[in-house]
Write a protein that holds these residues in place. Structure first.
Motif, mmCIF file in Angstrom:
data_model
loop_
_atom_site.group_PDB
_atom_site.id
_atom_site.type_symbol
_atom_site.label_atom_id
_atom_site.label_comp_id
_atom_site.label_asym_id
_atom_site.label_seq_id
_atom_site.Cartn_x
_atom_site.Cartn_y
_atom_site.Cartn_z
ATOM 1 N N ALA A 1 -55.786 -77.436 103.691
ATOM 2 C CA ALA A 1 -55.982 -78.129 102.418
ATOM 3 C C ALA A 1 -55.310 -77.313 101.311
ATOM 4 O O ALA A 1 -55.263 -76.081 101.354
ATOM 5 N N ILE A 2 -54.777 -78.017 100.325
ATOM 6 C CA ILE A 2 -54.098 -77.376 99.191
ATOM 7 C C ILE A 2 -54.831 -77.758 97.910
ATOM 8 O O ILE A 2 -54.986 -78.940 97.608
ATOM 9 N N LYS A 3 -55.273 -76.762 97.176
ATOM 10 C CA LYS A 3 -55.940 -77.006 95.898
ATOM 11 C C LYS A 3 -55.002 -76.588 94.770
ATOM 12 O O LYS A 3 -54.538 -75.447 94.722
ATOM 13 N N VAL A 4 -54.716 -77.525 93.878
ATOM 14 C CA VAL A 4 -53.843 -77.256 92.735
ATOM 15 C C VAL A 4 -54.689 -77.358 91.474
ATOM 16 O O VAL A 4 -55.397 -78.350 91.266
ATOM 17 N N THR A 5 -54.616 -76.338 90.638
ATOM 18 C CA THR A 5 -55.400 -76.291 89.405
ATOM 19 C C THR A 5 -54.482 -76.149 88.200
ATOM 20 O O THR A 5 -53.609 -75.277 88.173
ATOM 21 N N VAL A 6 -54.670 -77.031 87.237
ATOM 22 C CA VAL A 6 -53.985 -76.922 85.947
ATOM 23 C C VAL A 6 -54.975 -76.342 84.948
ATOM 24 O O VAL A 6 -56.048 -76.908 84.727
ATOM 25 N N THR A 7 -54.626 -75.204 84.353
ATOM 26 C CA THR A 7 -55.437 -74.623 83.292
ATOM 27 C C THR A 7 -54.846 -75.041 81.955
ATOM 28 O O THR A 7 -53.740 -74.635 81.592
ATOM 29 N N ASP A 8 -55.577 -75.897 81.253
ATOM 30 C CA ASP A 8 -55.146 -76.430 79.962
ATOM 31 C C ASP A 8 -55.798 -75.569 78.876
ATOM 32 O O ASP A 8 -57.007 -75.633 78.665
ATOM 33 N N ALA A 9 -54.987 -74.745 78.203
ATOM 34 C CA ALA A 9 -55.534 -73.771 77.257
ATOM 35 C C ALA A 9 -54.867 -73.905 75.880
ATOM 36 O O ALA A 9 -53.639 -74.026 75.784
ATOM 37 N N PRO B 1 -55.197 -70.319 69.145
ATOM 38 C CA PRO B 1 -54.711 -70.216 67.761
ATOM 39 C C PRO B 1 -53.729 -69.048 67.637
ATOM 40 O O PRO B 1 -53.875 -68.018 68.292
ATOM 41 N N SER B 2 -52.739 -69.223 66.773
ATOM 42 C CA SER B 2 -51.717 -68.188 66.614
ATOM 43 C C SER B 2 -52.156 -67.051 65.706
ATOM 44 O O SER B 2 -51.626 -65.941 65.777
ATOM 45 N N GLY B 3 -53.112 -67.333 64.797
ATOM 46 C CA GLY B 3 -53.512 -66.322 63.837
ATOM 47 C C GLY B 3 -52.585 -66.243 62.640
ATOM 48 O O GLY B 3 -52.790 -65.420 61.738
ATOM 49 N N GLU B 4 -51.550 -67.112 62.616
ATOM 50 C CA GLU B 4 -50.605 -67.121 61.506
ATOM 51 C C GLU B 4 -51.123 -67.995 60.357
ATOM 52 O O GLU B 4 -52.004 -68.832 60.542
ATOM 53 N N SER B 5 -50.575 -67.775 59.165
ATOM 54 C CA SER B 5 -50.906 -68.604 58.011
ATOM 55 C C SER B 5 -49.993 -69.823 58.023
ATOM 56 O O SER B 5 -48.777 -69.709 57.829
ATOM 57 N N CYS B 6 -50.563 -70.999 58.302
ATOM 58 C CA CYS B 6 -49.774 -72.218 58.482
ATOM 59 C C CYS B 6 -50.326 -73.352 57.611
ATOM 60 O O CYS B 6 -51.472 -73.297 57.163
ATOM 61 N N GLU B 7 -49.506 -74.367 57.423
ATOM 62 C CA GLU B 7 -49.938 -75.509 56.631
ATOM 63 C C GLU B 7 -51.042 -76.276 57.343
ATOM 64 O O GLU B 7 -52.001 -76.718 56.723
ATOM 65 N N GLU B 8 -50.895 -76.438 58.673
ATOM 66 C CA GLU B 8 -51.917 -77.174 59.412
ATOM 67 C C GLU B 8 -53.060 -76.239 59.805
ATOM 68 O O GLU B 8 -52.872 -75.032 59.966
ATOM 69 N N ALA B 9 -54.227 -76.828 59.936
ATOM 70 C CA ALA B 9 -55.389 -76.036 60.346
ATOM 71 C C ALA B 9 -55.292 -75.677 61.822
ATOM 72 O O ALA B 9 -54.838 -76.478 62.643
ATOM 73 N N ALA B 10 -55.714 -74.480 62.131
ATOM 74 C CA ALA B 10 -55.667 -74.024 63.526
ATOM 75 C C ALA B 10 -56.845 -74.598 64.310
ATOM 76 O O ALA B 10 -57.978 -74.588 63.836
ATOM 77 N N PRO B 11 -56.604 -75.119 65.520
ATOM 78 C CA PRO B 11 -57.700 -75.613 66.347
ATOM 79 C C PRO B 11 -58.486 -74.443 66.937
ATOM 80 O O PRO B 11 -58.045 -73.290 66.910
ATOM 81 N N LYS B 12 -59.645 -74.750 67.477
ATOM 82 C CA LYS B 12 -60.441 -73.726 68.144
ATOM 83 C C LYS B 12 -59.796 -73.349 69.471
ATOM 84 O O LYS B 12 -59.106 -74.155 70.091
ATOM 85 N N ALA B 13 -60.044 -72.126 69.905
ATOM 86 C CA ALA B 13 -59.562 -71.683 71.214
ATOM 87 C C ALA B 13 -60.404 -72.352 72.293
ATOM 88 O O ALA B 13 -61.630 -72.214 72.319
ATOM 89 N N VAL B 14 -59.749 -73.104 73.170
ATOM 90 C CA VAL B 14 -60.448 -73.778 74.265
ATOM 91 C C VAL B 14 -59.609 -73.665 75.530
ATOM 92 O O VAL B 14 -58.384 -73.495 75.480
ATOM 93 N N SER B 15 -60.281 -73.767 76.660
ATOM 94 C CA SER B 15 -59.594 -73.740 77.946
ATOM 95 C C SER B 15 -60.452 -74.453 78.975
ATOM 96 O O SER B 15 -61.663 -74.256 79.023
ATOM 97 N N HIS B 16 -59.816 -75.291 79.782
ATOM 98 C CA HIS B 16 -60.545 -75.923 80.874
ATOM 99 C C HIS B 16 -59.600 -76.165 82.043
ATOM 100 O O HIS B 16 -58.376 -76.252 81.864
ATOM 101 N N ASP B 17 -60.175 -76.249 83.233
ATOM 102 C CA ASP B 17 -59.399 -76.429 84.456
ATOM 103 C C ASP B 17 -59.492 -77.862 84.961
ATOM 104 O O ASP B 17 -60.543 -78.498 84.886
ATOM 105 N N ILE B 18 -58.368 -78.332 85.488
ATOM 106 C CA ILE B 18 -58.293 -79.644 86.128
ATOM 107 C C ILE B 18 -57.770 -79.400 87.538
ATOM 108 O O ILE B 18 -56.656 -78.892 87.703
#
Length: 275
Positions: A216-224, A227-244
């Motif tokens: 059997a072969i298990k393939v996992t995508v880690t979607d992470a 935030p860059s920590g830089e000063s940007c025009e857009e608001a930085a999203p929260k740091a999140v990570s989950h596996d598929i």
């Protein structure tokens, strides 16, 4: 004390076999003029000429591994000699896989990449070819191969293209049966890199042994998202990570690998909304 240790070791052996991570297998990039190991009179360029001869003979016909079209011949190219090389096992035999990325034209969204299988046990023979490009640039992924049985490896290729902020990746999982390439699945992922954050979708491969005839072969995508920590025009999203994760099992009745969910298709559909 010795008796206790022996009982402990026996208990460990009787535990269910855990998922084993696929180790990175080295891909090489030999000089076209260098000799193929075990064949001092044969160069890697000679192997390439079995696909596109240099005597005016038309290139061989080949299928598209995804089945999206009827295949065809490789486009005219001057870079066929540049190839990535990977040794594999197929049906208990040693085989050589070579990947020729022939690039793309300005009129095509996808490139053309030849995956070739050779038998080097005697006089070198070309066993199979297929176009494995699903995007503009194609290469072996790391790991380039995954062991799915004592004498069989699956091959992993990746096709990509990038713009200033986005990266598009198509990963192909391919097995070899009867000296012929067979597609197990195509997995599409998507990366973003903006001022405020970076979002990546990285793949990992694991196998579980003792399944017959293939593991059997298990393939996992880690979607992470980070935030860059830089000063940007857009608001930085929260740091999140989950596996598929999706697991592929060998179905004896269908004589092919089948997957246990459509999670990767759903991920691809969600990603397309962010293109």
């Amino acid at each position: 004390m010795t008796f206790i240790l022996l009982r402990f070791l026996l208990a460990c052996l009787l535990l269910p076999c855990p998922w084993a991570p696929a180790g990175a297998e080295s891909v090489s990039f030999p000089e076209p003029s260098s000799a193929v190991p075990g064949h001092p009179g044969v160069t890697y360029l000679d192997l390439a000429k079995l696909i596109i001869p240099d005597d005016g003979t038309p290139p061989i016909q080949m299928r598209d591994i995804t089945g999206d079209d009827d295949g065809g011949s490789p486009p005219p190219t001057t870079s066929l000699s540049d190839a990535a090389v990977l040794t594999i096992k197929a049906g208990g035999k040693d085989r050589l896989a070579m990947l020729y990325d022939l690039g793309y034209s300005s009129d095509d969204a996808e490139g053309f990449a030849v995956l070739a299988l050779y038998d080097l046990s005697g006089k070198p023979r070309l066993l199979d070819t297929a176009n494995v490009a699903v995007d503009r640039s194609t290469s072996f992924r790391e790991p380039g191969k995954i062991s799915i049985a004592a004498g069989d490896d699956a091959i992993v290729t990746t096709s990509t293209h990038f713009n200033s902020n986005q990266g598009y990746v198509g990963t192909l999982l391919i097995m070899v049966r009867d000296d012929r390439f067979e597609l197990i699945d195509t997995i599409y992922t998507f990366d973003e890199n903006y001022c405020a954050y970076r979002r990546t979708q990285n793949l990992a491969f694991q196998t579980k042994g003792h399944s017959r005839p293939y593991a059997a072969i298990k393939v996992t995508v880690t979607d992470a998202t980070a935030p860059s920590g830089e000063s940007c025009e857009e608001a930085a999203p929260k740091a999140v990570s989950h596996d598929i994760s999706v697991t592929y099992h060998w179905d004896k009745a269908k004589s092919r690998y089948v997957k246990d969910s459509d999670a990767f298709e759903k991920l691809s559909a969600e990603n397309e909304k962010r293109f």
